[in-house]
Design a protein around this motif. Structure first.
Motif, PDB file in Angstrom:
ATOM      1  N   ILE A 167     -52.292 -72.673 105.126  1.00 34.74           N
ATOM      2  CA  ILE A 167     -52.696 -72.865 106.406  1.00 34.74           C
ATOM      3  C   ILE A 167     -54.285 -71.972 106.386  1.00 34.74           C
ATOM      4  N   LYS A 168     -55.053 -72.198 107.377  1.00 37.02           N
ATOM      5  CA  LYS A 168     -57.008 -71.139 106.887  1.00 37.02           C
ATOM      6  C   LYS A 168     -57.142 -71.949 108.479  1.00 37.02           C
ATOM      7  N   PRO A 169     -58.204 -70.871 108.940  1.00 39.10           N
ATOM      8  CA  PRO A 169     -58.443 -71.491 110.347  1.00 39.10           C
ATOM      9  C   PRO A 169     -58.892 -72.679 110.192  1.00 39.10           C
ATOM     10  N   ASP A 170     -60.139 -73.285 109.441  1.00 36.18           N
ATOM     11  CA  ASP A 170     -60.338 -75.113 109.803  1.00 36.18           C
ATOM     12  C   ASP A 170     -58.827 -75.587 110.203  1.00 36.18           C
ATOM     13  N   ASN A 171     -57.604 -75.356 109.791  1.00 36.22           N
ATOM     14  CA  ASN A 171     -56.443 -76.071 110.026  1.00 36.22           C
ATOM     15  C   ASN A 171     -56.096 -75.666 111.210  1.00 36.22           C
ATOM     16  N   ILE A 172     -56.398 -75.033 112.270  1.00 35.85           N
ATOM     17  CA  ILE A 172     -56.047 -74.826 113.084  1.00 35.85           C
ATOM     18  C   ILE A 172     -56.659 -75.648 114.743  1.00 35.85           C
ATOM     19  N   LEU A 173     -56.730 -76.455 115.689  1.00 34.90           N
ATOM     20  CA  LEU A 173     -57.339 -76.915 115.936  1.00 34.90           C
ATOM     21  C   LEU A 173     -56.604 -76.822 117.535  1.00 34.90           C
ATOM     22  N   PHE A 174     -57.358 -76.597 118.903  1.00 36.16           N
ATOM     23  CA  PHE A 174     -57.367 -76.425 119.907  1.00 36.16           C
ATOM     24  C   PHE A 174     -57.430 -77.522 120.661  1.00 36.16           C
ATOM     25  N   ASP A 175     -56.370 -77.961 122.053  1.00 33.91           N
ATOM     26  CA  ASP A 175     -56.610 -79.057 122.508  1.00 33.91           C
ATOM     27  C   ASP A 175     -57.729 -78.562 123.928  1.00 33.91           C
ATOM     28  N   TYR A 176     -57.223 -79.289 125.197  1.00 31.19           N
ATOM     29  CA  TYR A 176     -57.712 -79.878 126.252  1.00 31.19           C
ATOM     30  C   TYR A 176     -57.660 -79.064 126.786  1.00 31.19           C
ATOM     31  N   CYS A 177     -56.379 -77.905 126.892  1.00 35.31           N
ATOM     32  CA  CYS A 177     -55.769 -77.186 127.103  1.00 35.31           C
ATOM     33  C   CYS A 177     -56.037 -75.730 126.911  1.00 35.31           C
ATOM     34  N   GLY A 178     -56.643 -75.839 125.849  1.00 33.23           N
ATOM     35  CA  GLY A 178     -56.661 -74.605 125.005  1.00 33.23           C
ATOM     36  C   GLY A 178     -55.664 -74.026 123.841  1.00 33.23           C
ATOM     37  N   ILE A 179     -54.726 -74.616 124.075  1.00 30.40           N
ATOM     38  CA  ILE A 179     -53.459 -74.549 123.200  1.00 30.40           C
ATOM     39  C   ILE A 179     -53.541 -75.064 121.339  1.00 30.40           C
ATOM     40  N   PRO A 180     -53.476 -74.081 120.564  1.00 31.61           N
ATOM     41  CA  PRO A 180     -53.721 -74.266 118.937  1.00 31.61           C
ATOM     42  C   PRO A 180     -52.757 -75.052 118.297  1.00 31.61           C
ATOM     43  N   ASN A 181     -52.960 -76.016 117.360  1.00 35.34           N
ATOM     44  CA  ASN A 181     -52.461 -77.587 116.680  1.00 35.34           C
ATOM     45  C   ASN A 181     -52.349 -76.986 115.402  1.00 35.34           C
ATOM     46  N   ILE A 182     -52.153 -77.007 115.184  1.00 41.61           N
ATOM     47  CA  ILE A 182     -51.879 -77.256 113.427  1.00 41.61           C
ATOM     48  C   ILE A 182     -52.474 -78.006 112.584  1.00 41.61           C
ATOM     49  N   THR A 183     -53.109 -79.084 112.111  1.00 46.49           N
ATOM     50  CA  THR A 183     -53.125 -79.972 111.560  1.00 46.49           C
ATOM     51  C   THR A 183     -52.684 -80.047 110.083  1.00 46.49           C
ATOM     52  N   GLY A 224     -44.895 -89.570 111.218  1.00 48.07           N
ATOM     53  CA  GLY A 224     -45.584 -89.970 112.541  1.00 48.07           C
ATOM     54  C   GLY A 224     -44.484 -89.330 113.325  1.00 48.07           C
ATOM     55  N   GLN A 225     -43.586 -89.267 113.240  1.00 48.25           N
ATOM     56  CA  GLN A 225     -42.466 -88.432 114.403  1.00 48.25           C
ATOM     57  C   GLN A 225     -41.801 -87.560 114.290  1.00 48.25           C
ATOM     58  N   ILE A 226     -42.878 -86.395 113.159  1.00 46.41           N
ATOM     59  CA  ILE A 226     -42.784 -84.885 114.597  1.00 46.41           C
ATOM     60  C   ILE A 226     -43.449 -84.792 115.410  1.00 46.41           C
ATOM     61  N   HIS A 227     -43.163 -84.570 116.389  1.00 49.34           N
ATOM     62  CA  HIS A 227     -43.068 -84.116 117.572  1.00 49.34           C
ATOM     63  C   HIS A 227     -43.517 -82.647 118.333  1.00 49.34           C
ATOM     64  N   HIS A 228     -45.045 -81.977 118.990  1.00 55.65           N
ATOM     65  CA  HIS A 228     -44.432 -80.085 118.815  1.00 55.65           C
ATOM     66  C   HIS A 228     -45.566 -79.726 119.439  1.00 55.65           C
ATOM     67  N   LEU A 229     -45.320 -78.770 120.593  1.00 56.19           N
ATOM     68  CA  LEU A 229     -46.660 -78.312 121.727  1.00 56.19           C
ATOM     69  C   LEU A 229     -48.083 -77.874 120.351  1.00 56.19           C
ATOM     70  N   ASN A 230     -47.685 -77.463 119.263  1.00 55.43           N
ATOM     71  CA  ASN A 230     -48.520 -77.153 118.081  1.00 55.43           C
ATOM     72  C   ASN A 230     -48.704 -77.544 117.268  1.00 55.43           C
ATOM     73  N   LEU A 231     -48.036 -79.079 117.157  1.00 50.34           N
ATOM     74  CA  LEU A 231     -48.713 -79.849 116.374  1.00 50.34           C
ATOM     75  C   LEU A 231     -49.769 -80.678 116.336  1.00 50.34           C
ATOM     76  N   VAL A 232     -50.905 -81.082 115.890  1.00 42.99           N
ATOM     77  CA  VAL A 232     -51.924 -82.218 116.222  1.00 42.99           C
ATOM     78  C   VAL A 232     -50.705 -83.285 115.549  1.00 42.99           C
ATOM     79  N   ARG A 233     -50.846 -84.610 116.989  1.00 41.56           N
ATOM     80  CA  ARG A 233     -49.590 -85.862 116.361  1.00 41.56           C
ATOM     81  C   ARG A 233     -50.993 -86.531 115.828  1.00 41.56           C
TER      82      ARG A 233
END
Length: 513
Positions: free
Chosen positions: A474-490, A399-408
């Protein structure tokens, strides 16, 4: 001698005696005379200062608001409160443009020693030195009526001047060819996150966290005047216009003042919230000398500060917070249930105040914020194998991890053997949908940018966290895209929680408040 003259003669003698007595007394008392220069051999100490000839500016030692035992070497407008308000400070010594601010103490001394260099020392420690040309010796330090501190050498040649090394402020008549860095806080004097720059390619840009990336990626506003010639200069004039001059001599306004004329004190500042503001204060009237209120006469950008974003979609506030625009500044606020990562620097972002919830129906998804929003709930396979403390430690670390390309992860719940994790919702779907569905395939440029974003997220997991995290899946299923189309790792950092079991990838995705 006529009788009428005697009283006058006696009165003259009395007056003369009184005058002589006053002169003798004056020789015994210290005389408070405003100094207008510092010469070689002078050693001003805390809280000494010199003034400009007009008395409008002072240069010397100013106590910190948070700790009166520490002092800045600074220039400030000399009217109103004593000590001067932080807003009236227009220059302060720094080790470098992005460097730290040296703190003087009661034993610190400013001097021009035998080598002719302007130096701030504290005992045997050199805190700061004005950068001057080699083999040149200064002999006199003056403060001009424009607020410019100058070290003069032979023939009154200027060897160093504060106008050439601005901090966060420009004064009338001052030009900028490098960077203007904000402070971290309005009453503090450490280097902040934002900057105004006349870039070498001719572009005028506003940047965020310039020290963590290049200008193109970190700019949230620009004039788009970049080209092969460069040589752009930013200037703040006596009428309050902030403008830039291109290589061909053409002048373009950045800020046009509301109040015109010369009867105002003025300055332009890169404020801690990322907005450049021009300020004015009447030279005469307006409440007299005790009125220290500065009025905003123009801003850059002129509106929509909370909507500004970099090409990486980084906003004006840190992760987990949201921006609210008021008349005087932008404020970064935390949603309900969140707390500031750094309460003294609220732009750093917010983090969940994690409290475990029961996993019953009535509590699922109760993540409060100012606006309703979608969430994703991930249900772990029911198990009694979890170590209670281990589970709590793991989820709080994630929960303390915050990054533009990581699902929070924004919350979690536990009840008996049941465990659920709550994440921000990614409406753009997974990378699989873009790669394997012909109607959603993207051009190679988009794919390259997505790959770089994913790499940045992985690099942060490996090197940016207190304890390095290896994703392992890491695989395509674990890369998700937000409202702005930015990829996020989950699905990072939860392998210990899963063990040999599997989890339901997405259980709930609904609206709540």
């Amino acid at each position: 001698m006529p009788p009428a003259a005697l009283p006058s003669f006696a009165l003259l003698r009395v007056a003369t005696s009184i005058a002589m007595l006053l002169v003798q007394q004056a020789r015994l008392l210290p005389v408070a005379v405003a100094r207008t220069k510092l010469t070689a051999g002078d050693t001003p100490t805390v809280p000494d200062y010199i003034t400009s000839r007009s008395g409008s500016f002072a240069f010397g030692f100013r106590a910190h608001d948070s700790d009166p035992t520490k002092f800045l070497l600074a220039t400030w407008f000399r009217f109103g409160s004593v000590p001067p308000q932080a807003q009236s400070v227009v220059w302060f010594a720094k080790e470098s443009a992005m460097g730290t601010t040296p703190n003087a103490t009661a034993r610190s001394v400013l001097s021009i020693p035998a080598d002719g260099q302007l130096t701030l020392t504290d005992g045997s420690i050199e805190l700061w030195r004005a950068p001057t040309p080699s083999m040149k010796r200064g002999s006199v330090l003056v403060l001009t009526d424009f607020g410019n501190v100058q070290l003069l050498g032979d023939g009154d040649n200027v060897l160093w001047e504060s106008f050439g090394f601005p901090t966060d402020t420009l004064l009338p008549g001052q030009s900028l060819e490098g960077f203007l860095f904000s402070k971290r806080a309005y009453t503090g004097f450490t280097t902040g996150r934002f900057s105004l720059a006349a870039h070498s390619d001719g572009n005028v840009v506003l940047c965020i966290d310039l020290f963590t990336g290049d200008i193109l990626q970190n700019a949230y506003w620009a004039t788009a005047t970049n080209g092969p010639y460069g040589n752009t200069t930013i200037t703040f004039d006596e009428y309050g216009h902030l403008s830039y001059t291109l290589y061909d001599g053409s002048i373009n306004n950045l800020i046009s003042p509301l109040a015109t004329g010369r009867n105002y004190f003025r300055f332009a500042r890169m404020d801690p919230d990322g907005i450049v503001r021009a300020y004015t204060h009447p030279k005469h009237g307006g409440g007299g000398g005790q009125n220290t209120t500065w009025t905003v006469s123009g801003t850059l950008p002129s509106a929509g500060g909370c909507k500004l974003k970099t090409t990486r979609m980084q906003g004006m506030c840190g992760p987990g917070s949201y921006c609210v625009e008021t008349k005087e500044r932008l404020n970064c606020l935390c949603p309900s249930g969140y707390t500031y990562i750094d309460a003294e620097h609220i732009e750093s972002g917010c983090t969940p105040g994690f409290e475990a919830q029961r996993c019953g129906e009535e509590n699922i998804g109760m993540i409060r914020s100012p606006q309703p929003h979608l969430i994703a709930v991930q249900k772990l396979i029911d198990s009694n194998e979890y170590n209670e403390q281990e589970f709590t430690n793991e989820v709080q670390s994630i929960g303390q991890i915050h990054h533009l390309n990581l699902v929070r992860m924004i919350s979690y719940c536990k009840q008996g053997k049941h465990r659920m994790l709550v994440f921000e919702f990614m409406p753009g779907g997974s990378l699989r949908g873009f790669l394997f569905k012909p109607e959603r395939r993207q051009p190679w440029r988009w794919r390259a940018e997505a790959a770089l974003a994913i790499a940045r997220g992985l690099e942060y997991l490996h090197n940016g966290c207190i304890a390095p995290i290896i994703h392992r899946d890491i695989k395509p299923d674990n890369i998700l895209f937000d409202y702005c189309g930015i990829p996020n790792i989950t699905d990072f950092g939860i392998s210990k929680l899963l063990g040999s079991q599997h989890q339901l990838l997405l259980l709930f995705c609904f609206r709540n408040s």
